[in-house]
Each structure stands twice: as structure tokens, then as C-alpha cells.
Scaffold this motif. Structure first.
Motif, PDB file in Angstrom:
ATOM      1  N   VAL A  32       0.718  -1.228  -0.013  1.00  0.00           N
ATOM      2  CA  VAL A  32      -0.110   0.014   0.032  1.00  0.00           C
ATOM      3  C   VAL A  32       1.013   1.170  -0.043  1.00  0.00           C
ATOM      4  O   VAL A  32       1.764   1.477   0.956  1.00  0.00           O
ATOM      5  CB  VAL A  32      -0.665  -0.016   1.341  1.00  0.00           C
ATOM      6  N   GLN A  33       0.689   2.435  -1.056  1.00  0.00           N
ATOM      7  CA  GLN A  33       1.574   3.171  -0.971  1.00  0.00           C
ATOM      8  C   GLN A  33       0.320   4.507  -1.296  1.00  0.00           C
ATOM      9  O   GLN A  33      -0.332   4.526  -1.816  1.00  0.00           O
ATOM     10  CB  GLN A  33       2.524   3.287  -2.439  1.00  0.00           C
ATOM     11  N   GLU A  34       0.673   5.561  -0.487  1.00  0.00           N
ATOM     12  CA  GLU A  34      -0.023   6.823  -0.550  1.00  0.00           C
ATOM     13  C   GLU A  34       0.746   7.966  -1.470  1.00  0.00           C
ATOM     14  O   GLU A  34       2.114   7.907  -1.365  1.00  0.00           O
ATOM     15  CB  GLU A  34       0.055   7.600   0.799  1.00  0.00           C
ATOM     16  N   VAL A  35       0.423   8.597  -2.454  1.00  0.00           N
ATOM     17  CA  VAL A  35       1.009   9.634  -3.267  1.00  0.00           C
ATOM     18  C   VAL A  35       0.019  10.785  -3.188  1.00  0.00           C
ATOM     19  O   VAL A  35      -1.119  10.509  -3.876  1.00  0.00           O
ATOM     20  CB  VAL A  35       1.352   8.783  -4.520  1.00  0.00           C
ATOM     21  N   GLY A  36       0.463  11.737  -2.862  1.00  0.00           N
ATOM     22  CA  GLY A  36      -0.654  12.794  -2.887  1.00  0.00           C
ATOM     23  C   GLY A  36      -1.569  12.620  -2.012  1.00  0.00           C
ATOM     24  O   GLY A  36      -1.490  12.226  -0.894  1.00  0.00           O
ATOM     25  N   SER A  79      -4.660 -13.762  -9.996  1.00  0.00           N
ATOM     26  CA  SER A  79      -4.145 -12.674 -10.511  1.00  0.00           C
ATOM     27  C   SER A  79      -3.795 -11.648  -9.871  1.00  0.00           C
ATOM     28  O   SER A  79      -4.366 -11.346  -8.674  1.00  0.00           O
ATOM     29  CB  SER A  79      -5.010 -12.335 -11.692  1.00  0.00           C
ATOM     30  N   THR A  80      -2.601 -11.001 -10.200  1.00  0.00           N
ATOM     31  CA  THR A  80      -2.066  -9.398  -9.211  1.00  0.00           C
ATOM     32  C   THR A  80      -3.251  -8.656  -9.495  1.00  0.00           C
ATOM     33  O   THR A  80      -3.874  -8.252 -10.644  1.00  0.00           O
ATOM     34  CB  THR A  80      -0.813  -8.938  -9.820  1.00  0.00           C
ATOM     35  N   LYS A  81      -3.571  -7.900  -8.456  1.00  0.00           N
ATOM     36  CA  LYS A  81      -4.712  -6.874  -8.364  1.00  0.00           C
ATOM     37  C   LYS A  81      -3.999  -5.612  -7.891  1.00  0.00           C
ATOM     38  O   LYS A  81      -3.114  -5.512  -7.231  1.00  0.00           O
ATOM     39  CB  LYS A  81      -5.828  -7.106  -7.495  1.00  0.00           C
ATOM     40  N   ILE A  82      -4.369  -4.424  -8.514  1.00  0.00           N
ATOM     41  CA  ILE A  82      -4.301  -3.174  -8.198  1.00  0.00           C
ATOM     42  C   ILE A  82      -5.261  -2.061  -8.017  1.00  0.00           C
ATOM     43  O   ILE A  82      -6.214  -2.471  -8.735  1.00  0.00           O
ATOM     44  CB  ILE A  82      -3.085  -2.460  -9.284  1.00  0.00           C
ATOM     45  N   THR A  83      -5.349  -1.412  -6.715  1.00  0.00           N
ATOM     46  CA  THR A  83      -6.581  -0.614  -6.449  1.00  0.00           C
ATOM     47  C   THR A  83      -6.091   0.684  -6.461  1.00  0.00           C
ATOM     48  O   THR A  83      -5.200   1.068  -5.732  1.00  0.00           O
ATOM     49  CB  THR A  83      -7.289  -1.077  -5.269  1.00  0.00           C
ATOM     50  N   PHE A  84      -6.883   1.726  -7.057  1.00  0.00           N
ATOM     51  CA  PHE A  84      -6.536   3.131  -6.861  1.00  0.00           C
ATOM     52  C   PHE A  84      -7.963   3.766  -6.211  1.00  0.00           C
ATOM     53  O   PHE A  84      -9.070   3.548  -6.771  1.00  0.00           O
ATOM     54  CB  PHE A  84      -6.477   3.868  -8.392  1.00  0.00           C
ATOM     55  N   ASN A  85      -7.848   4.580  -5.351  1.00  0.00           N
ATOM     56  CA  ASN A  85      -8.896   5.005  -4.822  1.00  0.00           C
ATOM     57  C   ASN A  85      -9.493   6.391  -5.442  1.00  0.00           C
ATOM     58  O   ASN A  85     -10.250   6.984  -5.031  1.00  0.00           O
ATOM     59  CB  ASN A  85      -8.800   5.359  -3.107  1.00  0.00           C
ATOM     60  N   LYS A  86      -8.525   6.982  -6.212  1.00  0.00           N
ATOM     61  CA  LYS A  86      -8.808   7.936  -7.245  1.00  0.00           C
ATOM     62  C   LYS A  86      -8.285   7.796  -8.571  1.00  0.00           C
ATOM     63  O   LYS A  86      -7.436   6.971  -8.705  1.00  0.00           O
ATOM     64  CB  LYS A  86      -8.234   9.314  -6.537  1.00  0.00           C
ATOM     65  N   ILE A 159       8.907   8.911  -5.536  1.00  0.00           N
ATOM     66  CA  ILE A 159       7.543   9.334  -4.861  1.00  0.00           C
ATOM     67  C   ILE A 159       7.612  10.816  -4.713  1.00  0.00           C
ATOM     68  O   ILE A 159       8.318  10.995  -3.973  1.00  0.00           O
ATOM     69  CB  ILE A 159       6.891   8.605  -3.901  1.00  0.00           C
ATOM     70  N   ASP A 160       6.655  11.435  -5.140  1.00  0.00           N
ATOM     71  CA  ASP A 160       6.570  12.896  -4.987  1.00  0.00           C
ATOM     72  C   ASP A 160       5.030  13.413  -4.724  1.00  0.00           C
ATOM     73  O   ASP A 160       4.117  12.442  -4.979  1.00  0.00           O
ATOM     74  CB  ASP A 160       7.250  13.924  -5.764  1.00  0.00           C
ATOM     75  N   HIS A 161       4.612  14.649  -4.770  1.00  0.00           N
ATOM     76  CA  HIS A 161       3.050  15.038  -4.527  1.00  0.00           C
ATOM     77  C   HIS A 161       2.431  14.571  -5.894  1.00  0.00           C
ATOM     78  O   HIS A 161       1.221  14.343  -5.626  1.00  0.00           O
ATOM     79  CB  HIS A 161       3.084  16.345  -4.442  1.00  0.00           C
ATOM     80  N   ASN A 162       2.935  14.423  -6.943  1.00  0.00           N
ATOM     81  CA  ASN A 162       2.431  14.375  -8.199  1.00  0.00           C
ATOM     82  C   ASN A 162       2.265  13.098  -8.780  1.00  0.00           C
ATOM     83  O   ASN A 162       1.938  12.923 -10.017  1.00  0.00           O
ATOM     84  CB  ASN A 162       2.866  15.413  -9.131  1.00  0.00           C
ATOM     85  N   GLY A 163       3.019  12.164  -8.284  1.00  0.00           N
ATOM     86  CA  GLY A 163       3.080  10.615  -8.873  1.00  0.00           C
ATOM     87  C   GLY A 163       4.238   9.800  -8.344  1.00  0.00           C
ATOM     88  O   GLY A 163       5.017  10.260  -7.274  1.00  0.00           O
ATOM     89  N   LEU A 164       4.585   8.704  -9.043  1.00  0.00           N
ATOM     90  CA  LEU A 164       5.559   7.819  -8.707  1.00  0.00           C
ATOM     91  C   LEU A 164       5.796   6.692  -9.700  1.00  0.00           C
ATOM     92  O   LEU A 164       5.193   6.950 -10.923  1.00  0.00           O
ATOM     93  CB  LEU A 164       5.118   6.876  -7.373  1.00  0.00           C
ATOM     94  N   GLN A 165       6.835   5.861  -9.564  1.00  0.00           N
ATOM     95  CA  GLN A 165       7.115   4.875 -10.506  1.00  0.00           C
ATOM     96  C   GLN A 165       6.830   3.609  -9.597  1.00  0.00           C
ATOM     97  O   GLN A 165       7.210   3.431  -8.836  1.00  0.00           O
ATOM     98  CB  GLN A 165       8.499   4.683 -10.907  1.00  0.00           C
ATOM     99  N   ALA A 180       0.840   9.007 -12.629  1.00  0.00           N
ATOM    100  CA  ALA A 180       0.593  10.365 -12.169  1.00  0.00           C
ATOM    101  C   ALA A 180      -0.572  10.600 -11.624  1.00  0.00           C
ATOM    102  O   ALA A 180      -1.410   9.765 -11.834  1.00  0.00           O
ATOM    103  CB  ALA A 180       0.722  11.454 -13.529  1.00  0.00           C
ATOM    104  N   VAL A 181      -0.761  11.319 -10.419  1.00  0.00           N
ATOM    105  CA  VAL A 181      -1.918  11.735  -9.771  1.00  0.00           C
ATOM    106  C   VAL A 181      -2.096  13.187  -9.932  1.00  0.00           C
ATOM    107  O   VAL A 181      -1.168  14.102  -9.965  1.00  0.00           O
ATOM    108  CB  VAL A 181      -1.900  11.298  -8.512  1.00  0.00           C
ATOM    109  N   ASP A 182      -3.496  13.632  -9.596  1.00  0.00           N
ATOM    110  CA  ASP A 182      -3.938  15.185  -9.908  1.00  0.00           C
ATOM    111  C   ASP A 182      -4.135  15.731  -8.546  1.00  0.00           C
ATOM    112  O   ASP A 182      -5.009  16.325  -8.065  1.00  0.00           O
ATOM    113  CB  ASP A 182      -5.105  14.998 -10.655  1.00  0.00           C
TER     114      ASP A 182
END
Length: 289
Positions: A32-36, A79-86, A159-165, A180-182
């Protein structure tokens, strides 16, 4: 007859109790990773190389563990799952919030990476996979690494406020997927709302600090930090942010004055980190006057 059924029942219960829960050879992992303001969660199983050739054709001509040109589940077991809350942006393409199955189609020079809407397939869903259910497909060029990764690893970096790899690393093969995240829009929505209400010193400071960190609205950031100082008085962190904003405006002499004031207050409160930061800034700005 009753006795026979009783014996069968006892035998069944005994067999159930005798079953052994084996440890998984490809253990499950959750990341689990938070970005912005966005949270990203990955759920996957981690197979190990164990001396096997991993991708494509082995030197002896036999197929590796993950053949080229065929779907791969990006891990093992389910299968590998990926979840985005935004919603996020991958390769400049918007991907709506939700849970997706991650698949890949490895090739020698370029892989196809898939975010798939159908998360109900077991494993790679080879016989049931339908390309029409892809939410997003993009090409990624794999990298060859000197270091060998024994167990397949998914990680987040840069990782920064606007995205990650997001990185996938197994053996000497590594893929880097930019996400990238908004954050800027979400943050500006918060700022606009806070300014419509009754902003206090901390409100103005937080806005000024965010603008300074992101290189946004420098003149406005200076106005807001001044409002913070007027309402809340001089503090080492208010003065520090004002010094950074002034330096961004290339007003180095004034920036040094506020850095010195910040450093003095920080020393009084035993905030050694801020003393060091201010000293470093003053030394840098002295050379730019």
C-alpha cells in the motif's frame, strides 16, 4: 447401518483435522502506497527464480518460465490486483479509480502492460481473457539490471506529490511504469474552500508552504506567509518558509535576514534540524548576492 454412518462421520472428521496447511511456495504480499491524496494498493504472490530461466527462451533452447508472446499474471497464483482510490494517469491516459487485474505480454524488446477490468479470472485467465475488457494497455521497454532479484518484486519509487514509479523486478529484468496523480487539482480545491471560510495563520502558512514546495504562485505565496506572520506572529517555520519564497524571487539579502531569524528561534527551541537547514541556505544565498 447407524453404526456404519457414525464410523464414516468420525473418519471424515479425523481426516479433516489431519489436513496440513502447507506454506505457499509463492507467498502472498500486499503493498500500500500513498501518493499525494491517492492510495494505491497491490495484492500479488511472489514466485522465486530458484535457478530457473525466467523470460523467453533459455540458452538451451527450451522455453523459460514466462514465455514470450503469451499472457502472464504478473506474479503467481491468483491474478495480481491493483486498486486506486482516485483516478490516476498512466502514460498520460486517465485510468478511473477502481480495482484492476494486472497482466503482461512479455516480448524481447517491448512488453505490453494491461490494466484489466475483469478481476474474476484465476491466474492469467488465458482461456477466458478478453482484450475488450482491458481498461488500459501500454507498451513498456524492459531494462536489464546488474543485480539479480530472486523473488518477483513490485515496488514504488521516485515518489512525490504528483506521482511515482511502479517497478517490477525479477531476475535481471526490470520494468518501470510511471503513474501520475492530480494532486494539484485536489490541493487547489482545498485551498479555495479554506480561503472562502475564515482562514487563520496556520491556513495561510500551509498554503504558502505548498506553493513554495511546488514552485507555484510565488508572489501569492509571499502574500500568504505574510498573512500568517501577521495573524500568528513570528515562528521559526513561518520565517523559514518566507526565506525560501524570497530566495525563489531572488531577493537573497532579505531571504538571509529571515533565515537568520528562523535559525535564532530554532536554536532557542532546540530544533537542530532547522538550524542546519537555515545555515545551509544562508551559505548558498550569500554566494548568490
Amino acid at each position: 447401518m447407524k453404526f456404519t454412518w457414525f464410523v464414516l462421520l468420525l473418519t471424515t472428521v479425523s481426516l479433516c483435522k489431519a489436513q496440513i496447511n502447507h506454506p505457499k511456495i509463492s507467498p502472498f504480499s500486499t503493498l500500500v502506497q500513498e501518493v499525494g491524496f491517492t492510495e494505491i494498493k497491490v495484492e500479488y504472490s511472489r514466485p522465486a527464480a530458484r535457478g530457473r530461466h525466467l523470460f523467453g527462451i533459455a540458452p538451451n533452447g527450451e522455453s523459460g518460465l514466462v514465455p514470450f508472446g503469451r499472457i502472464w499474471r504478473v506474479g503467481a497464483n491468483a491474478s495480481t490486483k491493483i486498486t486506486f482510490n482516485k483516478a490516476v494517469y498512466i502514460n498520460n491516459t486517465k485510468l478511473e479509480k477502481g480495482t484492476y487485474a494486472l497482466y503482461a505480454f512479455p516480448e524481447t524488446d517491448k512488453w505490453q502492460i494491461v490494466f484489466h477490468k475483469n478481476i474474476n479470472h484465476w491466474g492469467d485467465g488465458r482461456n477466458a481473457y478478453n482484450e475488450k475488457e482491458d481498461a488500459l494497455r501500454l507498451p513498456i521497454v524492459p531494462e536489464k539490471t546488474m543485480d539479480f532479484q530472486e523473488s518477483f518484486q513490485i515496488a514504488f519509487d521516485a515518489i512525490d506529490h504528483n506521482g511515482l514509479q511502479m517497478t517490477w523486478h525479477w531476475g535481471n529484468t526490470k520494468l518501470v511504469i510511471p503513474i501520475a496523480v492530480d494532486t494539484k487539482r485536489h490541493m487547489q480545491d482545498q485551498i479555495d474552500l479554506a480561503l472562502k471560510e475564515l482562514p487563520n495563520a496556520q491556513t495561510y502558512y500551509e498554503i504558502a508552504r505548498y506553493y513554495q514546495e511546488q514552485g507555484l504562485e510565488t508572489e501569492l505565496a509571499l502574500e500568504y506567509v505574510d498573512n500568517a506572520i501577521t495573524l500568528g506572529g513570528g515562528t521559526y517555520f513561518y520565517y523559514r518558509v518566507k526565506s525560501l519564497i524570497l530566495a525563489d524571487l531572488e531577493q537573497y539579502q532579505e531571504a538571509i535576514s529571515y533565515a537568520e531569524a528562523s535559525m535564532e528561534l530554532a536554536q532557542q527551541l532546540n530544533k537542530d534540524e532547522f538550524v542546519r537547514l537555515n545555515k545551509a541556505n544562508i551559505k548558498d544565498w550569500e554566494s548568490k548576492k
